[in-house]
Design an enzyme around this catalytic site. Structure first.
Site, PDB file in Angstrom:
ATOM      1  N   GLY A  48       3.090  -2.833   8.636  1.00 43.78           N
ATOM      2  CA  GLY A  48       3.452  -2.929  10.415  1.00 43.78           C
ATOM      3  C   GLY A  48       4.752  -3.303  10.536  1.00 43.78           C
ATOM      4  O   GLY A  48       5.428  -3.929   9.715  1.00 43.78           O
ATOM      5  N   GLU A 108      -5.655  -5.278   4.046  1.00 46.13           N
ATOM      6  CA  GLU A 108      -5.761  -6.696   3.353  1.00 46.13           C
ATOM      7  C   GLU A 108      -7.006  -6.570   2.362  1.00 46.13           C
ATOM      8  O   GLU A 108      -7.336  -7.699   1.950  1.00 46.13           O
ATOM      9  CB  GLU A 108      -5.773  -7.988   4.156  1.00 46.13           C
ATOM     10  CG  GLU A 108      -4.530  -8.123   4.789  1.00 46.13           C
ATOM     11  CD  GLU A 108      -3.164  -7.576   4.037  1.00 46.13           C
ATOM     12  OE1 GLU A 108      -2.854  -8.095   2.832  1.00 46.13           O
ATOM     13  OE2 GLU A 108      -2.304  -7.048   4.840  1.00 46.13           O
ATOM     14  N   THR A 168       0.809  -1.280  -0.007  1.00 50.09           N
ATOM     15  CA  THR A 168      -0.087  -0.247   0.047  1.00 50.09           C
ATOM     16  C   THR A 168       0.752   1.244  -0.034  1.00 50.09           C
ATOM     17  O   THR A 168       1.787   1.291   0.631  1.00 50.09           O
ATOM     18  CB  THR A 168      -0.859  -0.099   1.281  1.00 50.09           C
ATOM     19  OG1 THR A 168      -1.820  -1.215   1.125  1.00 50.09           O
ATOM     20  CG2 THR A 168      -1.887   1.230   1.262  1.00 50.09           C
TER      21      THR A 168
END
Length: 669
Positions: free
Chosen positions: A191, A434, A152
């Site tokens: 993350g 996701e 992303t």
């Protein structure tokens, strides 16, 4: 479980349970041995005391929360690594710790190491060549390196083809040059990226010999392995505070002409030869394997979060007494109100429904993955479509379930010490990461439209959409059957009817001169609705058929309750989707009245087993982390104990009184 005296109301609830709770625990775990293994794992992790906090983490600063999360994550995975060595196991222990139960007990606001195990390693396993796996996977498993997964970007999320990061091959040096040409091309959200990982799998647009070949994965070193300083050309940092998951260390990443060896492109599927020649993958969808894996795992995680929330709310509802509907009688437990049963028992049924669907989807994923390795790509689009819609519906339902449980606990549910707000933060985040849910439903819709067209053409359909051909075989609506099988058939008819309408509307709009994509966009609200209806039909059918198999081997008492839960789930959703059923089936007003009475009767019949059903989720107090939901039911004592942990209660008079309040009240500020 708690060793203190159990609340009398809660104990009475357990005494009137009609089935063996341990039997259901074993079934949920997958057998007696699996239960023993889980409990051993929990004992081994929790005895380390990693979950204990001197100061509750909600009172820490953002920086302190991250540092505590890193400390806990390192200690936790040290334990898991020891377990792996003792048991010679695969990824099972990691999945258990990273999921919605044990892992969230230790790292209740997210872990900075999650993506290392959930995406970095699986991507290496699924998209690296054998030689690359030999080089990287051992180091990753041993945590000699820490990785994350960056797809992303600031300007693009689910639309993967729109990603802007480039990887341009230089045949002179046999290197790829990674570059972020714009601010919007910066990677955003991964993350562990900000300050934890030193390696990253980066999805970038591959350029070679002047031609773009689309998105491909590259492994990039971000930080020096000794000093942890960012390498030359790496622009990296943290994105800031979020609604939840603030221990995850989400980061941003930009590249300024960063060079990596040619061998750092993951080349199991596609390749770039030394001279820059591009060798294509047999299927463009093979690159989406990691995302499908994560979406499949997410369905199981959502079951765990729902189980925690409904356990908390159900136990609290057995302890809490409120109002006095009958004069001169004690206040009733709020669980005795049908509205409370309506809020909570569907949550119990949803956990079982999604658990069986998750197991079924996991088996399908493994089967299709094995077929891919053998070169068979036939069922890959079906798995992709299924993982998209089940991820979307499971995360949306889980977030709604957790919020419903919070509301069912009144004001106390708003307290962080209930653990319901934190659990909501974890579930609602999953609606976006996701794959944003609406976009995923529209991806499923692409598959459904093709399936409809294949059915019209007389082609054989894959199993999960075969109902389309069956429903289309008859012109007239068959009589409505107020049975579980009849309702499921009705949902299949709704899904097929919605898909057919979408196809018809797209074709009509094209005839007016619109392009296919414009017609698709105008029809997209209906398309998303059709995908959701398709998913509901699969959920109901799979829950029913898998339970039918399951109850063949259980005691009569437990069989009775499990069948009641299926009935409750199916009838609940029939009542929730009456508009669709009225439109696409022959259901009548009389049938609807019978459904409503059936539903209310089911709530009444399940009421004596309400607490037993959540006890069967067997979530330890240390994992539940809730003042409202502990096994002993000491709700009010625990709320006060948690309140006294507030740093503001360390002194009777806060310094702000003398600095501001007193001068203000005296007119001297």
């Amino acid at each position: 479980m708690s060793k203190t005296k159990v609340n009398d109301d809660l104990q009475r609830e357990r005494d009137k349970c009609t089935f063996n709770v341990t039997e259901l625990i074993n079934i949920i775990d997958g057998g007696i041995q699996k239960t023993e293994e889980r409990k051993k794992q929990e004992d081994m992790v929790l005895k380390e005391g990693i979950h204990l906090e001197q100061v509750p983490s909600e009172y820490l600063s953002h920086k302190e929360k991250y540092e505590l999360a890193v400390k806990k994550a390192c200690l936790l995975f040290k334990v898991i690594r020891r377990m792996q060595e003792e048991e010679n196991a695969g990824m099972e222990n990691y999945r258990a710790v990273l999921g919605g139960k044990l892992g969230s007990a230790i790292l209740q606001d997210g872990s900075p190491l999650t993506l290392h195990y959930v995406m970095f390693i699986p991507t290496l396993m699924g998209q690296a060549s054998v030689e690359q796996q030999v080089h990287w996977i051992g180091r990753a498993f041993d945590l000699n390196i820490i990785g994350t997964y960056a797809q992303t970007e600031l300007g693009h999320g689910t639309f993967i083809r729109g990603l802007e990061t480039t990887a341009t091959y230089d045949p002179k040096t046999k290197e790829f040059v990674l570059h972020s040409p714009t601010l919007t091309s910066y990677k955003w959200w991964p993350g562990g990226l900000a300050h934890t990982a030193n390696y990253c799998i980066v999805m970038a647009q591959l350029y070679t010999k002047g031609q773009c070949h689309g998105i491909h994965p590259f492994i990039v070193q971000l930080r020096d392995e000794e000093t942890h300083m960012p390498l030359k050309g790496i622009k990296i940092g943290e994105i800031g505070v979020k609604l939840g998951m603030n221990g995850t260390n989400n980061g941003f990443l930009g590249f300024e002409q960063v060079r990596i060896p040619r061998e750092h492109m993951l080349m199991k599927n596609s390749k770039v030869l030394e001279d820059g020649t591009y060798v294509n993958s047999p299927s463009s969808k093979l690159a989406y394997g990691t995302m499908m894996f994560v979406r499949v795992v997410l369905v199981t995680d959502m079951c765990n979060y729902m189980a925690k929330a409904v356990t908390i709310a159900m136990r609290y509802s057995a302890v809490r007494r409120q109002s006095q509907p009958k004069p001169n009688e004690p206040e009733p437990q709020i669980l005795d109100y049908l509205t409370q049963q309506h809020k909570l028992l569907i949550g119990v049924a949803s956990v079982h429904a999604f658990r069986l669907n998750a197991d079924w989807l996991w088996n399908m994923y493994n089967n299709v993955t094995a077929e891919l390795d053998a070169g068979d790509l036939e069922r890959l689009p079906e798995l992709h479509a299924l993982s998209c819609c089940l991820k979307a519906v499971s995360t949306a339902d889980a977030a709604e379930c957790v919020e419903r449980c919070r509301l069912a606990c009144g004001g106390h549910g708003y307290m962080l010490s209930s653990n319901l707000p934190s659990t909501y933060g974890l579930t609602t985040a999953a609606c976006t990461y996701e794959g944003e849910n609406t976009v995923l439903l529209l991806q499923t819709a692409r598959y459904l439209v093709k399936a409809w067209q294949q059915a019209i053409g007389g082609h054989t359909l894959t199993p999960t959409v075969s109902y389309i051909a069956t429903v289309n075989s008859g012109r007239r609506l068959p009589p409505w059957e107020n049975t579980i099988e009849g309702i499921i058939t009705g949902f299949q008819r709704v899904a097929a009817g919605k898909i057919g309408l979408c196809v018809s509307n797209i074709e009509k709009r094209q005839k007016t001169g619109l392009s296919y994509e414009d017609a698709w966009n105008i029809t997209s609200v209906q398309l998303a609705s059709a995908s959701e209806a398709h998913c509901r039909a699969i959920l109901l059918y799979t829950y029913y058929t898998e339970t039918e198999k399951l109850v063949e081997t259980v005691s009569p008492a437990l069989k009775h309750v499990l069948v009641q839960l299926v009935d409750l789930y199916v009838v609940y959703w029939a009542l929730q989707r009456l508009g669709d059923l009225l439109r696409f089936t022959s259901i009548s007003e009389k049938d609807i009245d019978e459904l409503q009475k059936w539903y209310e009767d089911l709530l009444t019949k399940l009421r004596p087993n309400a607490v037993g059903l959540v006890d069967a989720f067997d979530i330890r107090d240390e994992i539940l982390r809730s003042a409202l939901g502990a096994y002993d039911g000491r709700v009010y004592e625990r709320l006060m104990e948690e309140a006294m942990k507030s740093p503001l209660n360390a002194e009777p008079v806060n310094s702000s009184f003398h600095k501001y309040l007193k001068p203000f009240m005296q007119g001297k500020l």
